[in-house]
Design a protein around this motif. Structure first.
Motif, PDB file in Angstrom:
ATOM      1  N   UNK A 148       0.843  -1.189   0.000  1.00 29.35           N
ATOM      2  CA  UNK A 148       0.000   0.000   0.000  1.00 29.35           C
ATOM      3  C   UNK A 148       0.878   1.239   0.000  1.00 29.35           C
ATOM      4  N   UNK A 149       0.521   2.235  -0.808  1.00 29.98           N
ATOM      5  CA  UNK A 149       1.316   3.447  -0.847  1.00 29.98           C
ATOM      6  C   UNK A 149       1.184   4.234   0.463  1.00 29.98           C
ATOM      7  N   UNK A 150      -0.051   4.464   0.898  1.00 27.29           N
ATOM      8  CA  UNK A 150      -0.212   5.180   2.158  1.00 27.29           C
ATOM      9  C   UNK A 150      -1.600   4.991   2.742  1.00 27.29           C
ATOM     10  N   UNK A 151      -1.696   5.221   4.036  1.00 26.14           N
ATOM     11  CA  UNK A 151      -2.968   5.252   4.747  1.00 26.14           C
ATOM     12  C   UNK A 151      -3.512   6.668   4.666  1.00 26.14           C
ATOM     13  N   UNK A 152      -4.822   6.822   4.578  1.00 25.44           N
ATOM     14  CA  UNK A 152      -5.417   8.146   4.546  1.00 25.44           C
ATOM     15  C   UNK A 152      -6.548   8.222   5.554  1.00 25.44           C
ATOM     16  N   UNK A 153      -6.474   9.207   6.435  1.00 28.45           N
ATOM     17  CA  UNK A 153      -7.471   9.410   7.476  1.00 28.45           C
ATOM     18  C   UNK A 153      -8.028  10.821   7.339  1.00 28.45           C
ATOM     19  N   UNK A 154      -9.326  10.961   7.192  1.00 26.68           N
ATOM     20  CA  UNK A 154      -9.957  12.261   7.043  1.00 26.68           C
ATOM     21  C   UNK A 154     -10.476  12.458   5.635  1.00 26.68           C
ATOM     22  N   UNK A 155     -11.347  13.448   5.487  1.00 24.97           N
ATOM     23  CA  UNK A 155     -12.040  13.621   4.209  1.00 24.97           C
ATOM     24  C   UNK A 155     -11.247  14.429   3.196  1.00 24.97           C
ATOM     25  N   UNK A 277      -6.559  16.233  10.561  1.00 26.49           N
ATOM     26  CA  UNK A 277      -7.045  16.265  11.946  1.00 26.49           C
ATOM     27  C   UNK A 277      -7.978  17.449  12.190  1.00 26.49           C
ATOM     28  N   UNK A 278      -8.498  18.055  11.129  1.00 25.82           N
ATOM     29  CA  UNK A 278      -9.342  19.237  11.282  1.00 25.82           C
ATOM     30  C   UNK A 278     -10.660  18.921  11.958  1.00 25.82           C
ATOM     31  N   UNK A 279     -11.245  17.778  11.628  1.00 27.13           N
ATOM     32  CA  UNK A 279     -12.574  17.490  12.153  1.00 27.13           C
ATOM     33  C   UNK A 279     -13.580  18.504  11.634  1.00 27.13           C
TER      34      UNK A 279
END
Length: 463
Positions: A148-155, A277-279
């Protein structure tokens, strides 16, 4: 009768859907880990909406407010933040959460994001891809041999990432995925033999179709290894987060995502991670009421970044190294904000977008921790601005990054009459420094413009 105990590839990918992060499938086949004794990962942390760098580590003295040039709703004088390289900056009250980590963090001030576009979407794309209209994420080039190239968290709303091979992932999604993986006895998805056979048939010749078929065949052949690595994940228990009053990411949710990231790194599944991490925080402070609350949101953001660095420092990667020892961390927003709004009183003004001077924080592996690099102008009310600044900001509403020595990271004192991108610290120079750390070929380095060649590397960032 349909055999529900088997997992097709569509079910495998679909089981991750509907979550707040993602996995991007590698563009290359993967095998054993490169340099197993020297692992190196990357974590890019974003707060979107345009965070004002003067509310953190590029603050301005109250003298600027008295001169009606720079709003400061804290009413507090910033204090020096001294780097171990002889340079310093001014720290706003919100930055105090980071002071215990002073020797872990490298502050890079005066980063020019763009001089042409000042919209959120364009500058977020510049930050992530080097192109205002989007493209492949910069960190997809950091992958060595991971599936996997990268994990992505958030919109990441507004980001046009040309990474078509990703599927969503959250702690809940990871738990669901692991529960549905085939057992070691089965160890293969039922569609794999069919795909491999068809790919072998199609992968003859030099056409694009044949090349694509060969790549798909290679990836399918590696699915057994990926299944084994996913099966070996030791996932943390899922704890439902309690919503926050300010709309920020709850601490529990952030720590669960960090724990999940650490597991994917240890198991050799992913090379990098991208965390928004903006939420639901409203960072875009155009109105005076929002601008008056901006410093408080910056305090929350600084606390979250401090929490990330502290977690990485205190969490083992293996028996001798922490996650921070093996991970380079970059923290940024898409741009900073203006000092005030035109024709508004200094004690009741909002702010607008400023891509001419941004602050980016680094920590972790390969980083010159404790240093302060770069800088921006308009440090006092009587400062004479350069012709380059005035040509881009005739209204004197913005701070602008200063020319730097890329080897030392210190400002040169030059006041150019015209703006020439290669003489200034730009986001391209920052990304190229990261690329240098990871050994990315120079042909992939970012440019400041089509005819300017690769942007100078900020060598001072790397130790």
């Amino acid at each position: 009768m349909k055999d529900s105990s088997r997992m097709t590839r569509r079910v495998f990918l679909g089981s991750l859907a509907g979550a707040a992060g993602g996995l991007v499938l590698s563009r290359r086949a993967f095998g054993g880990e490169t340099k197993p004794d020297d692992p190196h990962f990357f974590l890019q942390v974003l707060v979107t909406g345009g965070m004002d760098s003067t509310c953190l580590l590029d603050a301005r003295p109250l003298e600027m407010t008295a001169a009606k040039l720079q709003q400061n709703y804290t009413g507090k004088e910033p204090v020096p933040w001294k780097g171990n390289n002889g340079n310093q900056t001014l720290a706003a009250p919100a930055a105090e959460a980071l002071r215990p980590l002073l020797q872990d963090i490298c502050v890079v001030n005066g980063v020019i994001m763009s001089t042409t576009f000042d919209g959120h979407d364009q500058n977020l794309n510049v930050c992530l891809t080097g192109n205002p209209f989007g493209g492949p994420s910069a960190i997809s080039r950091l992958n060595l041999d991971k599936p996997l190239d990268y994990l992505k968290v958030g919109s990441l709303l507004g980001a046009e990432l040309d990474d078509s091979r990703f599927v969503p992932l959250t702690p809940a999604g990871a738990l669901a995925l692991k529960s549905r993986l085939p057992t070691s006895g089965e160890n293969q998805f039922s569609i794999d033999p069919f795909l491999q056979a068809r790919c072998r048939e199609a992968a003859t010749g030099s056409s694009r179709f044949a090349t694509g078929a060969q790549a798909l065949g290679n990836a399918t052949a590696q699915s057994l290894s990926l299944t084994d690595r996913l099966r070996a994940l030791e996932l943390p228990p899922l704890v439902p987060p309690t919503p926050t009053n300010d709309g920020s990411i709850p601490v529990v949710e952030l720590e669960q995502n960090l724990a999940l990231m650490g597991e994917f790194f240890r198991r050799g599944i992913a090379q990098s991670a991208l965390f928004d991490i903006t939420g639901n925080m409203i960072i875009d402070a155009h109105s005076a009421p929002l601008a008056k609350g901006h410093a408080e949101l910056c305090t929350t953001t600084a606390n979250r970044f401090a929490q990330i660095i502290t977690y990485l420092k205190n969490t083992p990667f293996d028996g001798s190294r922490s996650l921070l020892d093996v991970t380079t961390v970059m923290f940024a927003s898409e741009f900073s904000r203006t000092m005030r709004q035109l024709d508004r009183p200094i004690d009741d003004t909002g702010t607008d977008h400023n891509p001419f001077s941004n602050s980016i924080l680094f920590a972790g592996k390969g980083i010159r921790a404790g240093a302060v690099l770069g800088g921006s102008d308009f440090q006092s009310s009587n400062e004479e601005l350069s012709g380059a600044h005035l040509s881009l900001d005739a209204g004197k509403l913005k701070r602008m990054g200063l020319p730097v020595d890329f080897e030392t990271g210190l400002v040169t004192g030059a006041k150019p009459a015209e703006y020439t991108a290669n003489g200034y610290l730009t986001i391209a120079s920052v990304v190229n420094a990261v690329y240098t750390l990871f050994g990315v070929d120079r042909q992939h380095h970012w440019e400041n413009g089509r005819s300017l060649g690769p942007s100078p590397v900020l060598a001072a960032l790397c130790r």
